[in-house]
Design a protein around this motif. Structure first.
Motif, mmCIF file in Angstrom:
data_model
loop_
_atom_site.group_PDB
_atom_site.id
_atom_site.type_symbol
_atom_site.label_atom_id
_atom_site.label_comp_id
_atom_site.label_asym_id
_atom_site.label_seq_id
_atom_site.Cartn_x
_atom_site.Cartn_y
_atom_site.Cartn_z
ATOM 1 N N ILE A 120 -23.945 18.763 2.003
ATOM 2 C CA ILE A 120 -24.453 19.132 3.341
ATOM 3 C C ILE A 120 -23.395 20.023 4.005
ATOM 4 O O ILE A 120 -22.338 19.557 4.398
ATOM 5 C CB ILE A 120 -24.742 17.856 4.180
ATOM 6 N N GLU A 121 -23.698 21.312 4.077
ATOM 7 C CA GLU A 121 -22.657 22.310 4.413
ATOM 8 C C GLU A 121 -22.916 23.112 5.686
ATOM 9 O O GLU A 121 -24.049 23.250 6.124
ATOM 10 C CB GLU A 121 -22.597 23.335 3.269
ATOM 11 N N LEU A 155 -15.142 40.810 18.064
ATOM 12 C CA LEU A 155 -15.860 40.249 16.924
ATOM 13 C C LEU A 155 -16.936 39.298 17.392
ATOM 14 O O LEU A 155 -16.978 38.869 18.540
ATOM 15 C CB LEU A 155 -14.890 39.569 15.955
ATOM 16 N N THR A 156 -17.807 38.994 16.452
ATOM 17 C CA THR A 156 -18.882 38.055 16.742
ATOM 18 C C THR A 156 -18.995 37.093 15.552
ATOM 19 O O THR A 156 -18.363 37.336 14.524
ATOM 20 C CB THR A 156 -20.190 38.834 17.029
ATOM 21 N N TYR A 157 -19.765 36.026 15.729
ATOM 22 C CA TYR A 157 -19.872 35.067 14.629
ATOM 23 C C TYR A 157 -21.299 34.551 14.508
ATOM 24 O O TYR A 157 -22.083 34.596 15.455
ATOM 25 C CB TYR A 157 -18.912 33.888 14.850
ATOM 26 N N THR A 158 -21.631 34.077 13.314
ATOM 27 C CA THR A 158 -22.894 33.343 13.129
ATOM 28 C C THR A 158 -22.544 32.023 12.462
ATOM 29 O O THR A 158 -21.551 31.936 11.734
ATOM 30 C CB THR A 158 -23.896 34.077 12.206
ATOM 31 N N ILE A 159 -23.358 31.025 12.741
ATOM 32 C CA ILE A 159 -23.176 29.717 12.089
ATOM 33 C C ILE A 159 -24.502 29.346 11.459
ATOM 34 O O ILE A 159 -25.542 29.428 12.116
ATOM 35 C CB ILE A 159 -22.827 28.628 13.144
ATOM 36 N N SER A 160 -24.495 29.009 10.192
ATOM 37 C CA SER A 160 -25.722 28.395 9.669
ATOM 38 C C SER A 160 -25.321 27.034 9.143
ATOM 39 O O SER A 160 -24.313 26.887 8.449
ATOM 40 C CB SER A 160 -26.377 29.261 8.602
ATOM 41 N N SER A 161 -26.092 26.037 9.546
ATOM 42 C CA SER A 161 -25.622 24.674 9.313
ATOM 43 C C SER A 161 -26.713 23.779 8.772
ATOM 44 O O SER A 161 -27.830 23.769 9.276
ATOM 45 C CB SER A 161 -25.126 24.106 10.647
ATOM 46 N N GLN A 162 -26.367 23.039 7.722
ATOM 47 C CA GLN A 162 -27.255 21.969 7.259
ATOM 48 C C GLN A 162 -26.829 20.667 7.912
ATOM 49 O O GLN A 162 -27.435 19.639 7.712
ATOM 50 C CB GLN A 162 -27.129 21.802 5.742
ATOM 51 N N VAL A 163 -25.701 20.721 8.643
ATOM 52 C CA VAL A 163 -25.189 19.523 9.313
ATOM 53 C C VAL A 163 -25.852 19.466 10.683
ATOM 54 O O VAL A 163 -25.669 20.369 11.484
ATOM 55 C CB VAL A 163 -23.668 19.624 9.555
ATOM 56 N N PRO A 164 -26.657 18.445 10.950
ATOM 57 C CA PRO A 164 -27.232 18.420 12.290
ATOM 58 C C PRO A 164 -26.119 18.296 13.308
ATOM 59 O O PRO A 164 -25.126 17.596 13.076
ATOM 60 C CB PRO A 164 -28.139 17.194 12.282
ATOM 61 N N GLU A 165 -26.300 18.987 14.418
ATOM 62 C CA GLU A 165 -25.246 19.006 15.434
ATOM 63 C C GLU A 165 -25.081 17.658 16.109
ATOM 64 O O GLU A 165 -26.080 17.004 16.429
ATOM 65 C CB GLU A 165 -25.668 20.017 16.492
ATOM 66 N N ARG A 166 -23.853 17.277 16.322
ATOM 67 C CA ARG A 166 -23.520 16.096 17.116
ATOM 68 C C ARG A 166 -24.273 14.841 16.673
ATOM 69 O O ARG A 166 -24.897 14.157 17.459
ATOM 70 C CB ARG A 166 -23.768 16.370 18.599
ATOM 71 N N ARG A 167 -24.218 14.558 15.351
ATOM 72 C CA ARG A 167 -24.873 13.353 14.871
ATOM 73 C C ARG A 167 -23.885 12.468 14.122
ATOM 74 O O ARG A 167 -24.268 11.680 13.284
ATOM 75 C CB ARG A 167 -26.016 13.682 13.897
ATOM 76 N N GLY A 168 -22.588 12.632 14.394
ATOM 77 C CA GLY A 168 -21.614 11.777 13.724
ATOM 78 C C GLY A 168 -21.390 12.171 12.286
ATOM 79 O O GLY A 168 -20.849 11.406 11.506
ATOM 80 N N MET A 169 -21.831 13.366 11.909
ATOM 81 C CA MET A 169 -21.617 13.788 10.527
ATOM 82 C C MET A 169 -20.510 14.826 10.439
ATOM 83 O O MET A 169 -20.432 15.602 9.488
ATOM 84 C CB MET A 169 -22.921 14.295 9.916
ATOM 85 N N GLY A 170 -19.668 14.788 11.449
ATOM 86 C CA GLY A 170 -18.499 15.668 11.401
ATOM 87 C C GLY A 170 -18.841 17.094 11.702
ATOM 88 O O GLY A 170 -18.123 18.004 11.312
ATOM 89 N N SER A 171 -19.954 17.332 12.419
ATOM 90 C CA SER A 171 -20.328 18.731 12.571
ATOM 91 C C SER A 171 -19.287 19.514 13.352
ATOM 92 O O SER A 171 -19.012 20.647 13.021
ATOM 93 C CB SER A 171 -21.718 18.897 13.148
ATOM 94 N N SER A 172 -18.635 18.918 14.361
ATOM 95 C CA SER A 172 -17.669 19.737 15.102
ATOM 96 C C SER A 172 -16.480 20.077 14.202
ATOM 97 O O SER A 172 -16.039 21.219 14.157
ATOM 98 C CB SER A 172 -17.244 19.082 16.425
ATOM 99 N N ALA A 173 -16.012 19.098 13.422
ATOM 100 C CA ALA A 173 -14.886 19.391 12.507
ATOM 101 C C ALA A 173 -15.336 20.370 11.418
ATOM 102 O O ALA A 173 -14.611 21.320 11.088
ATOM 103 C CB ALA A 173 -14.368 18.104 11.876
#
Ligand code: MEV
Length: 293
Positions: free
Chosen positions: A37-38, A76-94
């Motif tokens: 889960i990346e 600069l600008t950035y994009t994030i694509s995430s399979q980690v749901p945000e703020r669900r205790g799965m370490g998404s912020s880290a």
């Protein structure tokens, strides 16, 4: 320094099996990387300067990396694509911060040592919540399960359990910093709970080494009771824990900071994991995942 046209960084997520909250007070925690889960971050040249935002861990992570590399051109600008749901205790912020720092170093064509990466991500984690134990960053950096204590650091653990973990999302944002603060506000009253949680993590390690799944399940369910007693669970997580147990899980608990987020349930077989997963979805889980242990 010659900047590239694009920088890309990836990181995986994590789940805490035992020891959340108690780890902030020096007790051990046991956490697993979720390598499938990346999060991916892409850094691209932008039209305007990326503004600093002290409230935003991702932007803080990007600037921390740029500061370290002494990059002055911040258009600069950035994009994030995430399979980690945000703020669900799965370490998404880290995980998001790790991916972003790796992307900045890639953008600048610079090598990045793990120790520096961890220092930079912990800077960003201090923005996400004021007193991080360092567990999330460490687990998102690790390829193997680990036991972590604040003072002694981490050691890898072998998990070879022929068991499965069902992870189920309440669909509610976890609130790690609020939950950490809630425990802190309880002062000495929280101490017996934290101590018992620490003791349960030690017990979990013993029963894991004996491959005793039944006892591991019991220890997990007891930990949930203590976390709920500390006030860091929520009715939705409690309902999913009860549903998992009702459907035959060996044990179940909330995971991570709490006040929302995910629960985990231990099962002895993939069939049982799929059945429990289905039951949890019927009982309102937003999403479920199955991890082999
Ligand atoms: C959050 O994922 C885990 C907590 O123990 C906080 C921390 O370790 O920093 C609640």
């Amino acid at each position: 320094m010659k900047l590239k046209k694009e920088g890309v960084g990836k990181a995986h997520s994590k789940i805490i099996l035992m020891g959340e909250h108690a780890v902030v007070y020096g007790y051990p925690a046991l956490a697993l990387p979720l390598k499938g889960i990346e999060v991916t971050c892409q850094i691209l040249p932008g039209q305007k300067e990326l503004e600093r935002d002290k409230q935003d861990p991702l932007v803080t992570a990007i600037h921390a990396a740029l500061d370290h590399l002494a990059v002055t051109d911040r258009q600069l600008t950035y994009t994030i694509s995430s399979q980690v749901p945000e703020r669900r205790g799965m370490g998404s912020s880290a995980a998001v911060s790790l991916a972003a720092i790796r992307a900045v170093f890639d953008y600048c064509g610079q090598a990045l040592a793990d120790q520096l990466l961890e220092e930079l991500v912990n800077q960003a984690e201090r923005v996400a919540h004021t007193n991080p134990s360092g567990l999330d960053a460490k687990t998102c950096l690790s390829d193997s399960p680990l036991v972590y204590t604040r003072t002694e650091g981490f050691r890898p653990v072998k998990l070879d359990l022929s068991a499965y973990l069902v992870i189920a999302d309440t669909g509610l944002h976890g609130q790690t910093s609020e939950a950490v603060q809630k425990v802190k506000n309880q002062g000495n009253q929280a101490q017996p709970y934290l101590e018992q949680l620490g003791h349960l993590t030690d017990q979990a390690l013993v029963v894991i080494s004996r491959q005793d799944l039944t006892s591991l399940g019991q220890v997990m369910t007891q930990a949930h009771g203590l976390l709920d007693g500390l006030g860091v669970s929520c009715p939705e997580a409690n309902a999913l824990v009860a549903a998992a147990l009702e459907a035959g899980a060996l044990g179940a608990k909330m995971t991570g900071g709490g006040l929302g987020g995910c629960i985990i349930a231990l099962t002895p077989s993939r069939e049982a994991a799929e059945r429990i997963s289905q039951h949890l979805a019927e009982k309102g889980a937003r999403e479920t995942w199955i991890e082999s242990l």
